[in-house]
Design an enzyme around this catalytic site. Sequence first.
Site, PDB file in Angstrom:
ATOM      1  N   LYS A  13       0.834  -1.212   0.000  1.00  0.00           N
ATOM      2  CA  LYS A  13       0.000   0.000   0.000  1.00  0.00           C
ATOM      3  C   LYS A  13       0.867   1.260   0.000  1.00  0.00           C
ATOM      4  CE  LYS A  13      -2.081  -1.191   3.882  1.00  0.00           C
ATOM      5  NZ  LYS A  13      -1.404  -2.480   4.138  1.00  0.00           N
ATOM      6  N   ARG A  88     -10.172   0.104   7.938  1.00  0.00           N
ATOM      7  CA  ARG A  88      -9.762  -1.257   8.243  1.00  0.00           C
ATOM      8  C   ARG A  88     -10.866  -2.052   8.910  1.00  0.00           C
ATOM      9  NH1 ARG A  88      -4.040  -0.071   8.367  1.00  0.00           N
ATOM     10  NH2 ARG A  88      -2.916  -1.878   9.023  1.00  0.00           N
ATOM     11  N   ARG A 123      11.851  -5.356   5.084  1.00  0.00           N
ATOM     12  CA  ARG A 123      11.549  -3.924   4.990  1.00  0.00           C
ATOM     13  C   ARG A 123      12.438  -3.092   5.914  1.00  0.00           C
ATOM     14  NH1 ARG A 123       5.579  -1.833   5.594  1.00  0.00           N
ATOM     15  NH2 ARG A 123       5.638  -3.124   7.475  1.00  0.00           N
ATOM     16  N   ARG A 156      10.807  -1.422  11.545  1.00  0.00           N
ATOM     17  CA  ARG A 156       9.632  -1.074  12.344  1.00  0.00           C
ATOM     18  C   ARG A 156       9.470  -2.050  13.505  1.00  0.00           C
ATOM     19  NH1 ARG A 156       4.428  -0.080   8.547  1.00  0.00           N
ATOM     20  NH2 ARG A 156       3.415  -1.398  10.087  1.00  0.00           N
ATOM     21  N   ARG A 167      -0.863  -9.530  12.743  1.00  0.00           N
ATOM     22  CA  ARG A 167      -1.458  -8.493  11.881  1.00  0.00           C
ATOM     23  C   ARG A 167      -2.189  -9.117  10.695  1.00  0.00           C
ATOM     24  NH1 ARG A 167       3.862  -5.445  10.868  1.00  0.00           N
ATOM     25  NH2 ARG A 167       2.737  -4.352   9.219  1.00  0.00           N
TER      26      ARG A 167
HETATM   27  P1  AP5 Z   1       4.802  -1.590   1.988  1.00  0.00           P
HETATM   28  O1  AP5 Z   1       4.488  -0.791   0.774  1.00  0.00           O
HETATM   29  O2  AP5 Z   1       5.506  -0.937   3.097  1.00  0.00           O
HETATM   30  O3  AP5 Z   1       3.486  -2.346   2.480  1.00  0.00           O
HETATM   31  P2  AP5 Z   1       2.177  -1.811   3.204  1.00  0.00           P
HETATM   32  O4  AP5 Z   1       1.021  -2.438   2.510  1.00  0.00           O
HETATM   33  O5  AP5 Z   1       2.199  -0.325   3.316  1.00  0.00           O
HETATM   34  O6  AP5 Z   1       2.364  -2.545   4.594  1.00  0.00           O
HETATM   35  P3  AP5 Z   1       2.300  -2.048   6.097  1.00  0.00           P
HETATM   36  O7  AP5 Z   1       3.081  -3.049   6.888  1.00  0.00           O
HETATM   37  O8  AP5 Z   1       2.663  -0.612   6.190  1.00  0.00           O
HETATM   38  O9  AP5 Z   1       0.797  -2.244   6.366  1.00  0.00           O
HETATM   39  P4  AP5 Z   1       0.069  -2.338   7.672  1.00  0.00           P
HETATM   40  O10 AP5 Z   1      -1.283  -2.241   7.120  1.00  0.00           O
HETATM   41  O11 AP5 Z   1       0.322  -3.507   8.515  1.00  0.00           O
HETATM   42  O12 AP5 Z   1       0.663  -1.133   8.542  1.00  0.00           O
HETATM   43  P5  AP5 Z   1       0.124   0.310   8.900  1.00  0.00           P
HETATM   44  O13 AP5 Z   1       1.276   1.204   9.034  1.00  0.00           O
HETATM   45  O14 AP5 Z   1      -0.975   0.691   8.001  1.00  0.00           O
HETATM   46  O15 AP5 Z   1       5.629  -2.878   1.512  1.00  0.00           O
HETATM   47  C1  AP5 Z   1       6.170  -3.788   2.452  1.00  0.00           C
HETATM   48  C2  AP5 Z   1       7.590  -4.194   2.040  1.00  0.00           C
HETATM   49  O16 AP5 Z   1       7.544  -4.956   0.846  1.00  0.00           O
HETATM   50  C3  AP5 Z   1       8.502  -3.003   1.725  1.00  0.00           C
HETATM   51  O17 AP5 Z   1       9.806  -3.331   2.147  1.00  0.00           O
HETATM   52  C4  AP5 Z   1       8.442  -2.876   0.190  1.00  0.00           C
HETATM   53  O18 AP5 Z   1       9.638  -2.327  -0.343  1.00  0.00           O
HETATM   54  C5  AP5 Z   1       8.227  -4.327  -0.229  1.00  0.00           C
HETATM   55  N1  AP5 Z   1       7.366  -4.457  -1.403  1.00  0.00           N
HETATM   56  C6  AP5 Z   1       6.252  -3.748  -1.720  1.00  0.00           C
HETATM   57  N2  AP5 Z   1       5.696  -4.185  -2.869  1.00  0.00           N
HETATM   58  C7  AP5 Z   1       6.484  -5.221  -3.283  1.00  0.00           C
HETATM   59  C8  AP5 Z   1       6.428  -6.103  -4.416  1.00  0.00           C
HETATM   60  N3  AP5 Z   1       5.461  -5.998  -5.363  1.00  0.00           N
HETATM   61  N4  AP5 Z   1       7.376  -7.067  -4.521  1.00  0.00           N
HETATM   62  C9  AP5 Z   1       8.362  -7.179  -3.578  1.00  0.00           C
HETATM   63  N5  AP5 Z   1       8.471  -6.364  -2.499  1.00  0.00           N
HETATM   64  C10 AP5 Z   1       7.540  -5.413  -2.358  1.00  0.00           C
HETATM   65  O19 AP5 Z   1      -0.500   0.041  10.355  1.00  0.00           O
HETATM   66  C11 AP5 Z   1       0.311  -0.263  11.463  1.00  0.00           C
HETATM   67  C12 AP5 Z   1      -0.551  -0.430  12.705  1.00  0.00           C
HETATM   68  O20 AP5 Z   1      -1.209   0.813  12.993  1.00  0.00           O
HETATM   69  C13 AP5 Z   1      -1.677  -1.453  12.598  1.00  0.00           C
HETATM   70  O21 AP5 Z   1      -1.235  -2.753  12.918  1.00  0.00           O
HETATM   71  C14 AP5 Z   1      -2.697  -0.895  13.613  1.00  0.00           C
HETATM   72  O22 AP5 Z   1      -2.320  -1.222  14.927  1.00  0.00           O
HETATM   73  C15 AP5 Z   1      -2.550   0.603  13.447  1.00  0.00           C
HETATM   74  N6  AP5 Z   1      -3.478   1.170  12.462  1.00  0.00           N
HETATM   75  C16 AP5 Z   1      -3.153   1.802  11.288  1.00  0.00           C
HETATM   76  N7  AP5 Z   1      -4.253   2.200  10.626  1.00  0.00           N
HETATM   77  C17 AP5 Z   1      -5.308   1.805  11.385  1.00  0.00           C
HETATM   78  C18 AP5 Z   1      -6.718   1.906  11.219  1.00  0.00           C
HETATM   79  N8  AP5 Z   1      -7.267   2.495  10.133  1.00  0.00           N
HETATM   80  N9  AP5 Z   1      -7.497   1.381  12.192  1.00  0.00           N
HETATM   81  C19 AP5 Z   1      -6.982   0.791  13.276  1.00  0.00           C
HETATM   82  N10 AP5 Z   1      -5.654   0.648  13.496  1.00  0.00           N
HETATM   83  C20 AP5 Z   1      -4.824   1.161  12.554  1.00  0.00           C
HETATM   84 MG    MG Z   2       2.352   1.007   4.987  1.00  0.00          MG
END
Ligand code: AP5
Ligand code: MG
Length: 212
Positions: A13, A88, A123, A156, A167
């Site tokens: 994402k 989410r 990552r 992270r 997760r």
């Molecule tokens: P990356 O692009 O970083 O992936 P992402 O989908 O952004 O993954 P996140 O881990 O950030 O998602 P998340 O939903 O768990 O975390 P968030 O911060 O939203 O890609 C990942 C890795 O893969 C990178 O190294 C990249 O380079 C690589 N990559 C990407 N595409 C690739 C490909 N095609 N091929 C190979 N490699 C690739 O949330 C964190 C926490 O915050 C949650 O657990 C929750 O506690 C809280 N939170 C956040 N939002 C909410 C909400 N709306 N409601 C409730 N709690 C929330």
């Molecule tokens: Mg992210």
Amino acid sequence: MKLILVGAPGAGKGTQAEKLIEKLGIPSISTGNILREHLKKGTELGEKARGFMESGALVPDDLIVDMLKARLSEPDCKEGYILDGYPRTVRQAEALKEMGAGIDRVVSIETDDESIIRRISGRRLCKNCGASYNLLFNKPEKDGVCSKCGSPLIQRDDDREETVRARLEVFHRQTEPVKAYYEKEGILLRVDGTGDIPDVTKKIFDALGLSE
Ligand code: AP5
Ligand code: MG
Ligand code: ZN
């Protein structure tokens, strides 16, 4: 254009949001990034969110909805935005509708759990500007250093394997129903997220009718 990117942790994402920012010239709003800023600054919201985030659980809806509402009222959101990691839960999707957001498209980046574990363990993030890299798939020019600003790269706190598994479980149970919600509204686009980064960007642009 108002877009939502939905997908498992590590689906790409954040990575694909960066490509869309360049293309569309609208901001991307990552609730995860905003929360991590609060943790860093030690705000009241940050302290409330910390335990949930560290265990891989979702932060309660009411906290997230208020936080998002405040962000969407800022002037840079007038021409549209990309939501990365919100909604989410179905409750969050309903709250967005109640705000009168008028979402155009929801892109679901579809992946499998095993590639997720591989991606997330590789990552690394820039401590200063937040740019995202991957030791396997998207290396920085120089080991351990951000190619954009030269600051050190870090991992992270919630990227340890057992937290990633938690997760993923939360995603399947609480966030998959959000896809069904938007499917019913007729605005869900499913994109195969298992290829390499440029490949997935192309599929998303194609699905949205954007040229590269
Ligand atoms: P990356 O692009 O970083 O992936 P992402 O989908 O952004 O993954 P996140 O881990 O950030 O998602 P998340 O939903 O768990 O975390 P968030 O911060 O939203 O890609 C990942 C890795 O893969 C990178 O190294 C990249 O380079 C690589 N990559 C990407 N595409 C690739 C490909 N095609 N091929 C190979 N490699 C690739 O949330 C964190 C926490 O915050 C949650 O657990 C929750 O506690 C809280 N939170 C956040 N939002 C909410 C909400 N709306 N409601 C409730 N709690 C929330
Ligand atoms: Mg992210
Ligand atoms: Zn940087």
